[in-house]
Write an enzyme that holds these catalytic residues in place. Structure first.
Site, PDB file in Angstrom:
ATOM      1  N   ASP A  16       0.824  -1.219   0.000  1.00  0.00           N
ATOM      2  CA  ASP A  16       0.000   0.000   0.000  1.00  0.00           C
ATOM      3  C   ASP A  16       0.855   1.264   0.000  1.00  0.00           C
ATOM      4  O   ASP A  16       0.708   2.134   0.867  1.00  0.00           O
ATOM      5  CB  ASP A  16      -0.940   0.015   1.206  1.00  0.00           C
ATOM      6  N   GLU A 185     -11.632   1.101  -2.509  1.00  0.00           N
ATOM      7  CA  GLU A 185     -10.894   1.369  -1.276  1.00  0.00           C
ATOM      8  C   GLU A 185      -9.655   2.191  -1.617  1.00  0.00           C
ATOM      9  O   GLU A 185      -9.480   2.670  -2.728  1.00  0.00           O
ATOM     10  CB  GLU A 185     -10.500   0.048  -0.598  1.00  0.00           C
TER      11      GLU A 185
END
Length: 501
Positions: A16, A185
């Site tokens: 991420d 997301e």
């Protein structure tokens, strides 16, 4: 002719990623989940060569919650920004809410975590300080496992000091209303060309895509477009990352690719803007494998450190504990070598439950990992070793027998197993020393070996490394002993090396 780079630029589990530029320097952070220290900080001047310069989070809070391993919890999907002459990192803990830390310099000192918004399932936050209006905003996603909600992005007005949100929040993008979109997301929030931009992935980490959303007002309405997807490449699920602009005005996007036991490796994509003002990433929306380097001063080849001689008993920045550390696990001394206490535990049969495993990321390319081990624990059952740790694990090392002799042991546990068992027959290890080795081949298939004075010998069958749910497999060093009174001794690791195969 332009010089080129190859993807991935960070071939290990830097999950991420998000990136920011300050002057001529680029800084990247990534998820660290339940490991400590957390929030790794990487630095580059050319977007290709990166070094690890520290961590922004010394310990996870509340400390008692992370006194034991919580491998898939903790720090999820951080965002890094620079505002008001400070670095800011926001992240979501799916069980607690949205936190931030900040510092005047990338190396700190960083503040203790501050809870910006409390709640279950609040993940992937990203702030924006809007220079045009003076307003501050925050966007975040939702984890269905904690909140029962997913596939939507919620926006808030935020206090300019970054300490709190100023409203109840509004769903500004509802993925259920966008045909074909699911698991929306990982939003990153920007201001560009008169628009509010949200770069956010959807479709799941292994098979999804990168989307772009834009609106004239922060609270919407937003229009959307897919700007990066696998197409006919071998880069599955290319998404979730950060956009950055170089001093000369080039645009680039750093994102991850899910690679099983190797975790989420980082790719660099060029970005251009089409005639309607939308970003076009990679090669017309497909990931590039090789591309012209960014037009930045060429830097020496660099990568986050892996090798370690442990000078004075200290370990390098690449190492993280599997939970908040305690005093006495590692002892400093006058020589080289990592001296780990044989921590007494009721969980000696299962490395997945131990907080005192010192770990680093599994390299994404075939390699051989070696370390020398000297076991000085005198307690029967005291042991230490080199592990490949995931939902299943395997380790090779030394163990003290009831008669005082030291044995070379090799053990493993399947993902569903509650206890480890032998992967090979134990054998005497004269002198209590051994050189340990694991060769990690294609597909993260691991072959273990040992040298107890007569050269390396293979041990046991091949072990296929496995990740946890969100975390790639880890390399680990540990020392432990069964429950009981008193000090159980220590083990010393020296000359940790990772060499390409």
């Amino acid at each position: 002719m332009y010089e080129t780079y190859e993807n991935p630029i960070l071939d290990a589990d830097w999950s991420d990623p998000d990136v920011v530029r300050v002057g001529d320097d680029f800084y990247l952070t990534a998820s660290s989940f339940g490991r400590a220290p957390g929030l790794p900080l990487l630095h580059s001047r050319d977007l290709v060569n990166w070094t690890l310069v520290g961590h922004a989070l010394e310990r996870l809070e509340p400390a008692d919650e992370f006194a034991r391993p919580r491998h898939d919890c903790g720090v999820w999907a951080p965002s890094i920004r620079h505002h008001d002459d400070r670095f800011w990192i926001f992240w979501g803990d799916p069980d607690q809410g949205i936190f931030q830390v900040n510092a005047p310099e990338i190396r700190g000192p960083w503040t203790r975590p501050h809870l910006v918004k409390e709640g279950k399932g609040l993940i992937d936050p990203c702030p924006l300080w809007d220079d045009e209006t003076g307003e501050a905003y925050l966007v975040h996603a939702w984890a269905k496992s904690r909140s029962g909600v997913k596939n939507r992005l919620t926006g808030h007005r935020m206090h300019p000091d970054g300490t709190s949100v100023l409203d109840e929040g509004k769903v500004i993008v509802d993925g259920d209303r966008v045909p074909g979109w699911f698991t929306l997301e990982g939003p990153k929030l920007y201001r560009h060309d008169g628009w509010f931009w949200i770069l956010a992935p959807a479709g799941g980490v292994e098979t999804g895509w990168q989307g772009a959303f834009r609106a004239r007002d922060f609270f919407g309405p937003y229009e959307e477009k897919i700007v990066l997807e696998q197409k006919d490449t071998d880069v599955n699920g290319p998404h979730q990352g950060g956009w950055v602009r170089t001093p000369s005005g080039e645009d680039w996007f750093l994102h991850f690719q899910q690679r099983g036991a190797y975790g989420r490796v980082v790719h660099l994509q060029p970005v251009r803007w089409d005639g309607e003002g939308w970003p076009v990433m990679g090669d017309d929306g497909a990931p590039v494998a090789v591309h012209r380097r960014p037009a930045l001063p060429r830097q020496p080849a660099a990568a986050p450190a892996t090798d370690d001689d442990f000078p004075g008993g200290r370990f390098g920045r690449q190492w993280q504990w599997t939970a908040n550390p305690r005093d006495g696990w590692a002892t400093q001394h006058s020589g080289d070598g990592l001296r780990l206490s044989c921590v007494r535990t009721a969980d000696a049969h299962d490395l997945r439950k131990l907080p005192n495993v010192l770990t680093q990321r599994l390299p994404g390319t075939p390699c051989a990992v070696e370390v020398e081990l000297d076991l000085r624990g005198e307690e029967p059952g005291a042991r230490a070793g080199l592990a490949v740790l995931g939902d299943a694990f395997c380790w090779i090392g030394l163990q003290r027998g009831a008669d005082g002799t030291v044995h070379l042991v090799h053990r493993f546990a399947e993902a569903v197993a509650e206890r480890e068992r032998d992967a090979d027959r134990p054998r005497l290890a004269p002198g209590g020393r051994a050189r340990l080795r694991v060769e990690i081949g294609t597909g993260a298939r691991c072959r273990f070996a040992y040298d107890i004075g007569d050269g390396f010998r293979s041990s046991g069958p091949v072990f296929a490394a496995t990740p946890w749910r969100w975390v790639g497999a880890l390399l680990g060093l540990f020392a432990l002993a069964p429950e009981g009174p008193g000090h159980a001794g220590a083990a010393t690791f020296t000359a940790f090396r990772i060499k390409p195969l």
